[in-house]
Design a protein around this motif. Structure first.
Motif, PDB file in Angstrom:
ATOM      1  N   SER A 276       0.851  -1.180   0.000  1.00  0.00           N
ATOM      2  CA  SER A 276       0.000   0.000   0.000  1.00  0.00           C
ATOM      3  C   SER A 276       0.891   1.235   0.000  1.00  0.00           C
ATOM      4  O   SER A 276       2.122   1.140   0.031  1.00  0.00           O
ATOM      5  CB  SER A 276      -0.908   0.002   1.230  1.00  0.00           C
ATOM      6  N   LEU A 277       0.259   2.387  -0.021  1.00  0.00           N
ATOM      7  CA  LEU A 277       1.001   3.649  -0.004  1.00  0.00           C
ATOM      8  C   LEU A 277       1.066   4.256   1.393  1.00  0.00           C
ATOM      9  O   LEU A 277       1.453   5.417   1.547  1.00  0.00           O
ATOM     10  CB  LEU A 277       0.347   4.647  -0.969  1.00  0.00           C
ATOM     11  N   SER A 297      -2.121  -1.537  -3.939  1.00  0.00           N
ATOM     12  CA  SER A 297      -3.567  -1.481  -3.746  1.00  0.00           C
ATOM     13  C   SER A 297      -3.892  -0.469  -2.651  1.00  0.00           C
ATOM     14  O   SER A 297      -3.012   0.142  -2.048  1.00  0.00           O
ATOM     15  CB  SER A 297      -4.109  -2.864  -3.385  1.00  0.00           C
ATOM     16  N   THR A 299      -5.845   3.040  -1.201  1.00  0.00           N
ATOM     17  CA  THR A 299      -6.130   4.394  -1.665  1.00  0.00           C
ATOM     18  C   THR A 299      -4.878   5.254  -1.691  1.00  0.00           C
ATOM     19  O   THR A 299      -3.868   4.921  -1.058  1.00  0.00           O
ATOM     20  CB  THR A 299      -7.178   5.058  -0.752  1.00  0.00           C
ATOM     21  N   ILE A 300      -4.965   6.339  -2.412  1.00  0.00           N
ATOM     22  CA  ILE A 300      -3.893   7.327  -2.414  1.00  0.00           C
ATOM     23  C   ILE A 300      -4.003   8.150  -1.130  1.00  0.00           C
ATOM     24  O   ILE A 300      -5.084   8.635  -0.805  1.00  0.00           O
ATOM     25  CB  ILE A 300      -3.998   8.250  -3.644  1.00  0.00           C
ATOM     26  N   LEU A 315       1.693   7.206 -10.473  1.00  0.00           N
ATOM     27  CA  LEU A 315       1.213   6.011  -9.772  1.00  0.00           C
ATOM     28  C   LEU A 315       0.439   5.091 -10.711  1.00  0.00           C
ATOM     29  O   LEU A 315      -0.371   4.288 -10.266  1.00  0.00           O
ATOM     30  CB  LEU A 315       0.312   6.420  -8.599  1.00  0.00           C
ATOM     31  N   ASN A 318      -1.374   0.366 -11.371  1.00  0.00           N
ATOM     32  CA  ASN A 318      -1.448  -0.320 -10.093  1.00  0.00           C
ATOM     33  C   ASN A 318      -2.879  -0.788  -9.872  1.00  0.00           C
ATOM     34  O   ASN A 318      -3.655  -0.928 -10.821  1.00  0.00           O
ATOM     35  CB  ASN A 318      -0.964   0.600  -8.964  1.00  0.00           C
ATOM     36  N   LEU A 320      -4.934   0.760  -7.396  1.00  0.00           N
ATOM     37  CA  LEU A 320      -5.436   1.752  -6.463  1.00  0.00           C
ATOM     38  C   LEU A 320      -6.929   1.977  -6.671  1.00  0.00           C
ATOM     39  O   LEU A 320      -7.423   1.942  -7.806  1.00  0.00           O
ATOM     40  CB  LEU A 320      -4.678   3.066  -6.641  1.00  0.00           C
ATOM     41  N   ASN A 321      -7.632   2.247  -5.580  1.00  0.00           N
ATOM     42  CA  ASN A 321      -9.055   2.545  -5.682  1.00  0.00           C
ATOM     43  C   ASN A 321      -9.333   3.879  -4.999  1.00  0.00           C
ATOM     44  O   ASN A 321      -8.432   4.554  -4.540  1.00  0.00           O
ATOM     45  CB  ASN A 321      -9.902   1.412  -5.092  1.00  0.00           C
ATOM     46  N   VAL A 337      -2.269   8.875 -12.687  1.00  0.00           N
ATOM     47  CA  VAL A 337      -2.880   7.814 -11.892  1.00  0.00           C
ATOM     48  C   VAL A 337      -3.675   6.883 -12.808  1.00  0.00           C
ATOM     49  O   VAL A 337      -4.625   6.227 -12.389  1.00  0.00           O
ATOM     50  CB  VAL A 337      -3.783   8.404 -10.785  1.00  0.00           C
ATOM     51  N   ASN A 340      -5.620   2.362 -13.073  1.00  0.00           N
ATOM     52  CA  ASN A 340      -5.912   1.873 -11.734  1.00  0.00           C
ATOM     53  C   ASN A 340      -7.395   1.556 -11.674  1.00  0.00           C
ATOM     54  O   ASN A 340      -8.043   1.375 -12.707  1.00  0.00           O
ATOM     55  CB  ASN A 340      -5.523   2.922 -10.684  1.00  0.00           C
ATOM     56  N   LEU A 342      -9.587   3.630  -9.982  1.00  0.00           N
ATOM     57  CA  LEU A 342     -10.073   4.847  -9.353  1.00  0.00           C
ATOM     58  C   LEU A 342     -11.450   5.225  -9.875  1.00  0.00           C
ATOM     59  O   LEU A 342     -11.844   4.855 -10.988  1.00  0.00           O
ATOM     60  CB  LEU A 342      -9.095   5.994  -9.600  1.00  0.00           C
TER      61      LEU A 342
END
Length: 525
Positions: A276-277, A297, A299-300, A315, A318, A320-321, A337, A340, A342
């Protein structure tokens, strides 16, 4: 004695019980060994000193070599080739030697290793071949060593680990093979380490945990395997870390959360793991953050928009959501981004962004295409990448494609037949150009191909994506014409760049039409 090579010099020194640091301290005109070694190196490389700069009247330690008013820089091409001497009365040491960007061809002469008073040696940007000799171990006073951007081969010598005074070491852009020597962990004074594009492979040695003074480490474009070591999180002085384009597995270590001095972090292409971030929370000094294609995975972090120094955020690719950060600082100029999971809802700051124009053409069902969705009318398209409209000798009309693209931009052709997006940031180039032109005439195997189509190109350090929109269903032939217009032929350091790219062609059926996605993932070294 003046014809002694480096090996016999060492043998003589041992035979008479001399220490080479002491031998090198004799006045050079009175003690010929060091001068002979320097002359031999220059003769084999077919280079010579400029007599109005140093080596005046046959004395190497003269002129600019000892003039303290001269602005000497080991990385500068001024006074090149050049030496710097440390003199005390009649006693002189050759302490610095640079031969850079002179296209010197061939091996490194063994005599070089007899210049044991050297503290700085820069041989970057030549075409040096062959191995890096184990005799480098004799240069125990070395603090700055660069053999980067050459064609050296063989294994990286473990004897480098004996140069315990090293502060800067660069072996980047060579043809080495094998693993990084564990002995490099002895270099506890090391401040900067560059081995990107060097050819090394295998896991990062556990002995590197001792490199607590590292501030810069570049290790991209190799075949490094295993996981990124957790001990890197203990390098509290680290400011710049680059691990792009390797074969690492696993995620980004959670220990990275301790690297709060980082200003530049670039990691890509991690496999068989996830992360994760969350570790970014306190990295408020970051100016560049590139974490593409790492199976990240979650969130940002919402506070990433508060990082006042952050100017580049990549980013993409990936898992990411959620949504992009609701706020961003004025310094954050380039954001990617893409690819992803998102939400399609853009934050308010993105309304005037380059990506926001045409963003409606990317989601499923392509709402930007209007009636074309139900009645596609195109069965072909052709693009002259980076150039004007051209009608080829076979009467194919190649659309113009010289719209200015930046590090994170998207452009849709006025015909809505195709679109292009670019993502990527060139290393340390504030004025990077994403188009290139060559006036050369190219010889091609396809005699029907017009060379004018190869004279203009788009350049991308990350990914260049073309979208064919609203095509009729059916079978298609895809032709991509690629030419090299930047790298020269060897032997020159300008031929040593490596161009790596993957081409992905994805077809998506949307209602009764086809959408082609051409993903040209380009990496330039």
């Amino acid at each position: 004695m003046s014809n002694c090579n480096g090996v016999s010099l060492v043998l003589v020194a041992r035979a008479v019980g001399l220490n080479w640091g002491w031998v090198g301290s004799w006045h050079l005109s009175r003690y010929p060994f060091v001068m002979s070694a320097l002359n031999s190196v220059f003769n084999q490389w077919r280079i010579s000193a400029k007599y109005d700069q140093w080596n005046i009247s046959g004395e190497p330690c003269s002129g600019a070599a000892i003039d303290t008013t001269v602005l000497w820089n080991i990385d500068s091409t001024d006074y090149n080739p050049g030496i710097r001497c440390d003199c005390n009365g009649t006693v002189c040491h050759i302490t610095q030697l640079k031969v850079i960007m002179l296209d010197v061809f061939g091996g490194i002469p063994e005599e070089l290793w007899s210049l044991t008073s050297l503290t700085h040696l820069n041989l970057a940007r030549n075409y040096l071949t062959g191995p890096l000799s184990s005799s480098i171990a004799y240069l125990t006073q070395m603090q700055y060593l660069s053999v980067g951007i050459n064609a050296l081969s063989g294994e990286v010598p473990k004897e480098l680990g004996k140069l315990t005074n090293l502060i800067v070491l660069s072996i980047s852009t060579n043809n080495f093979f094998g693993s990084l020597p564990s002995e490099l962990g002895n270099l506890k004074k090391l401040d900067q380490l560059y081995f990107d594009s060097s050819g090394v492979s295998g896991a990062i040695p556990s002995t590197f945990a001792a490199l607590q003074n590292l501030q810069i480490l570049w290790g991209s474009d190799n075949e490094l395997t295993g996981s990124i070591p957790e001990f890197i999180g203990n390098w509290s002085k680290l400011r710049n870390l680059r691990f792009q384009g390797n074969a690492f597995e696993g995620g980004i270590p959670s220990t990275f959360s301790k690297l709060t001095s980082l200003t530049d972090l670039r990691i890509s292409d991690l496999s068989n793991g996830s992360s994760s971030l969350a570790f970014l929370k306190d990295m408020t000094s970051l100016s560049t953050l590139i974490l593409r294609n790492n199976n990240i995975s979650g969130t940002i972090p919402s506070n990433i928009g508060d990082f006042q120094s952050l100017s580049q955020l990549f980013l993409g690719n990936n898992k990411l959501n959620g949504t992009p950060p609701p706020l961003k600082s004025p310094s954050l100029l380039h954001i990617d981004v893409s690819y992803n999971q998102l939400s399609a809802a853009l934050p308010s700051w993105a309304n005037n962004s380059v990506m926001a124009t045409g963003f409606d053409c990317i989601p499923e069902n392509l709402p930007c295409l209007g009636d074309i969705r139900s009645s596609p009318k195109y069965s072909d398209f052709a693009i002259n990448c980076g150039g004007p409209e051209i009608t080829s000798s076979s009467q194919i009309v190649y659309d113009w494609d010289n719209e200015t693209l930046g590090p994170a931009t998207y452009y849709e052709a006025s015909t809505k037949r195709w679109a292009v997006s670019n993502v990527g940031l060139f290393n340390d180039k504030n004025d990077a150009q994403y188009l290139s032109f060559s006036s050369s005439q190219f010889t091609t195997l396809d005699t029907t191909l017009d060379t004018e189509l190869l004279q203009t190109v788009r350049i991308s350090p990350g990914s260049l994506r073309y979208f064919g929109l609203g095509l009729e269903n059916g079978n298609y032939s895809v032709t991509l014409n690629v030419a090299e217009i930047a790298f020269l032929n060897p032997p020159t350091w300008k031929s040593l760049g490596r161009r790596v790219f993957d081409i992905y062609i994805q077809v998506s059926a949307t209602l009764s039409q086809l959408v082609f996605f051409f993903f040209l993932v380009l990496i330039f070294f």
